[in-house]
Every structure is written in structure tokens, then in C-alpha cells.
Design an enzyme around this catalytic site. Sequence first.
Site: not given
Length: 639
Positions: A205, A313, A344
Amino acid sequence: MHGSRMGWRAAVVAAVTLVASVPATGALAQPTSSGSPTSVVVAGGVTQPVFGYADAVRQRVFVTSDVDTDGDGELDKVAMDIIRPAASDQGLRVPVLMDASPYYSTVCRGNESECKADLDGDGLNDKWPLFYDNYFVPRGYAVILLDMIGTNNSTGCPVTGGRADNISAPTAIDWLNGRRKGFDAAGGEVAADWHNGHTGMIGKSYDGTLANAAAASGVDGLSTIVPISAISSWYDYSRSNGLVTRANNYSGSLANTVTNPARRAYCAPVRAQLGQDGDDATGDYNDFWAERDYLPDAGKVKASVFVVHGINDDNVRADHFSKWWAALAERNVPRKLWLTGTGHIDPFDFRRTEWVDTLHRWLDHWLQGVDNGIMNEPMADLERLPDVWETARTWPLPGTQPTQVWLQPATDGGPGALSVKPGPGNRSATFQDTPTMTQANAIRHPSDPLANTANRLVFLSKPLQAPLHISGTPIVKINATVNGADTSFAGLLVDYGTRERFSTAGDGVRTLTTEDCWGAETNWGGHAEDACYRQVAKNVASNPQELVTKGIVDGLNLDSLRVSTPLVPGAKNEVDVALLPEDYVFDAGHQIGVVLLGSYSGYSSRAKQSRADITVHFDRSRIQLPVVGGRTAAVAAGL
């Protein structure tokens, strides 16, 4: 190597006794007076855990940057916590695996939200999030957990993808390679004379985004990056083709989240400026977003890149990986891809054993110089169904060709049709941009599941005679007129047919109560640092329809993302709606669906309130599918 705590310890003893193992340098490992080797040991193509963890050197180093984000007249300092084998103080040169992050004292890292912690107040980190330190330090690596500027022990204020974010890691890499000075907490100068000149960056991320940014800076000494679910353009993260998908100064909101609570009020003026410069009012691309866009600088990338991303995601959507991947491919950057069907999620939590093995070999090759053949393996690993993986030479898959599938008008009140042959070009159909439309209703409207309605158009193939495989980015291309000056255009690609699918619950996974262990552990001053993590399993679903991919574009930005231009009522517009990339197989017997909408909440977009009527003209309206096998395969499938 994994298992119980006792299993790990036994494995370490066994590895240390392999006196004939060959180090990466090609010479035999030489023991010190204490019996510990001073060379990295390689066996079976990978580095072995021959170095101690309990006696590892721990440091906290500060390096002065070139920015002053908080305007206090002092250049911001980048803080990093380092852990490395004790042998690196006895002549061993080791590479660095760095996870640069803004989260170490707030959101924290990993499935178990591990934070950094100096539990005894001695200025050294006692708690090391994630498994990297436990696993790689015994194998001859230094691990650095770096605090992004404005977070944890670094000074300044976060700027959410701006220059200070982007230079945080390169500033540290400059110190590692002798181009900047580093200091301890007392102000004493510290040199990285233990470093072998190779640094790899990894992270999920925001952390992976910092790795992308560092690679795009072209900094010398960055040898590889492993971005996981990472952003390649902050504009694409909070906007979609002119539409605001994250509003209300999202940049400032995220900056507030990662700032230490005690400094949040102090950094408020910086966050306010982020909101002003980001221009929520129009959603247009501007210089603020250009500073936060790494795609134009792909030509500066000198590092190899191992991309990991979830095709489902919905946080950092899949176009982030696909645009970055394509830019790297154009420049022949050495690269590898894992494309999972989850959301994610870190690969440690969706394919753990294979991930640790593959990452180990990747880092050994690029940072330790081990010739283990990993670059001769297929470039792409793709998760076709939950826990069902296949490999490919590259991605999109070889043989993929853009294939025009025409939208044909309805003839009997039901949905329109899809065909590789154009239909009658003199017809049209109209629907209304409806701001309350949901994704679920768009895919299967409760009042009339598949027919056209007042606020959507549906196009449906006949049941497929053979599987149809798409690999890449579909594009809905419509010829449209609008009865007003503003609207949105959206397209959905849907699979109508029941099968086991990736569930959206929990981003596709659930955490179990059992653990497994991945590295060494110790007890520093009474504070345990273990290497055991809870296991994770896939969530699956079985539904009669599945959203395959989606996309949306602002009618005001058809010509330019930088300038909003009102539509001319009644004038025809060539509208291209790039959907999110996919790698998907429609099964035989299933039907392919294309749904056209205006605004809809499933894209988290700020819905238009114009309720404009959108008329689709069928002379040139189609969806361009990236079909493996091209038009021939589409015809064979029954299109």
C-alpha cells in the site's frame, strides 16, 4: 523454512553445521573466534540462516533531507531503525531490505497491526513489525524500517505523495552509499560502512508506493523494489478520469491519519494546503497531482521490479499496477508479477509459503548476487480461481489482441446483443444518468433483472460455446449525445453464470487462530520479538453473476484531464471508458454482459446531479476486449 518455534531453532543449528556450504562470494564461510561465520552462506540457490538474531546490531540513524515541510526553518530529518548481523561489524558487507512507511506508530503494519516499539527507552527498536527482520537478518541482510518524513521519529509533516514523501527513502539510500551524513540521537556521526551497495525496497500500500516513488527518482543504489498493492499515481487513487472518488481533502485526511497524534494540530496548516492544491471542486489533474504521479518518470527506473497486486483490490485499484507495469515493459525493466484474485492483501496472507520462497530467491539474486535462475522462470503468476495458480511468460498473456465486440440494439424489449459483427448503425437507445444507482442494481435490477431500464442499458451475449479469456484492459467505446452540459459515463463488464468465485468479504481472506513461524526470535531486555503469525484462508462465494471489471469517466474531461469542458447538448461525443484491467476466463455456457450507466455508487464516485439523458448511437459503439487469441477466439466462443 518455517514451522514451530522449535523447528526453526533446529533448522538454524543444522544450517550452521553445513561447513561446506558456498557463500555468495564463492569462498567458504570463515568462522570467527566465537564460531559464527563472516561470509554469507549459499546452499540450494539461496542464502542460509547462519547468522545470529539475538546478537544482531540495532541502530537508529537520522539523515537530514532537503525539504522543510513544516516551515520551521530546519530541514526535515529522516529516521530509520536498522537491524543487521553482528558479523557486519567484523567486515561482512550486507545488502539492505528496506520497508519505508508512514504507519509505524499509527495504523501499524501487517495483518496483526504490529507497531514499532522502544519498550525500554534506550532509543533502540525492540518490536519489529512483519517477518523481514526475523527471516532475512540470519541470512545476511540488514533490514531497515524507515519512518517517512512527518511520521513517527522523523520530523516534518506528511504531504501524501508529494516531494517529501518521495525523497524519504532516497535520502536514506544516499546515506547508505556515502552521499549524505547520518547521525545517532546524540548527534554523533554514523557511517554505513557495513553496506554492500545494494538496497531493495518492499512494502504494501503506502509503503509500496514509497518504493515506486524511490525507483522513479532514479536514485543510485536502489537495486530492486517489491511494491505490493501500491499506488503509481495519487491522482488515480483519489480521482477517476476527472471524477472525484475520494473527496473532502482526502490527501489531508490521510496525512492526519499517519501523523503522530501529538503533532496533528501542529501540521494542520500543511493539511489545509493539501486540500486547497488538490482541487476537489473540479477533480482536474494539475501540478499538485503531477508531483504525485510516478508514471512519467518510469524512464528513470534503474531497479528491477517485482509487482504484486490484487485484481479485485478496491482500495488501490488494479490500474495502478497495470499502468506502472506497461511503462516498465516499454523500457525493458527487469520485472516479475504476481496477480492475485484477492483484494488489498499482502502475499504473506494469501500464498505464504510460496511467497517467502519466491521473495527469498528474488532478493538473493538482486541483492546478494546469487545465480539461482529466478529470472529464467515465467514472468507472471496468476491466480485463476481461489488458490489455483498458473504461470505465463508475460502479462498481458501472449497472443492477446484487442478485439472489437459491437453493442447491438435490443429488438424485443430485452437486453441488447454483443457480436464481433456490427449491427444496424442507424439506431440509438437512451437512458438517464441516475445518481442513486447502485452497482448491484446495475448488474441485476430487481424489477427486471437483465432488461434495459430507464437508467441503464444492458447488452448480453448468447451462452458461450467455448471459454473466452481476456487479459488486459477492456475499453468501452461509445458514440453518445447528451441533452445537457454535464454527465458521467460508466461501463461494467459482467459474467452471468454461476461458479465458485473470489469473495469480496474481507478482501477475499479471513484470519485463522493458528500460527506458523518464519524466522528467528529473541528476547531483548525482557521484551519478546517473535516470528510467528496467524494463518489466513481464502473466502469464496458462488453467485449467479459477477462483476468482472468497471470504469467511469467525467463528461467534462473527455478532451483533457487538466481542463473541464462542458458538453454541447445534442452533439455527438466519442467516449472511451477504460475499465480496470483484468485477467479473466468466461466459462462455456456463461453469458458476457456489458452494462452502460451514468453515475453509480459502486465506483465511490461523486455522483452527478444533472440527471442528464444519454443517448447511445450504435454506428460505432462497442467494447474493445483484450482477448487471448483475438477475434478468432471470440468467434469460436460464439460471439
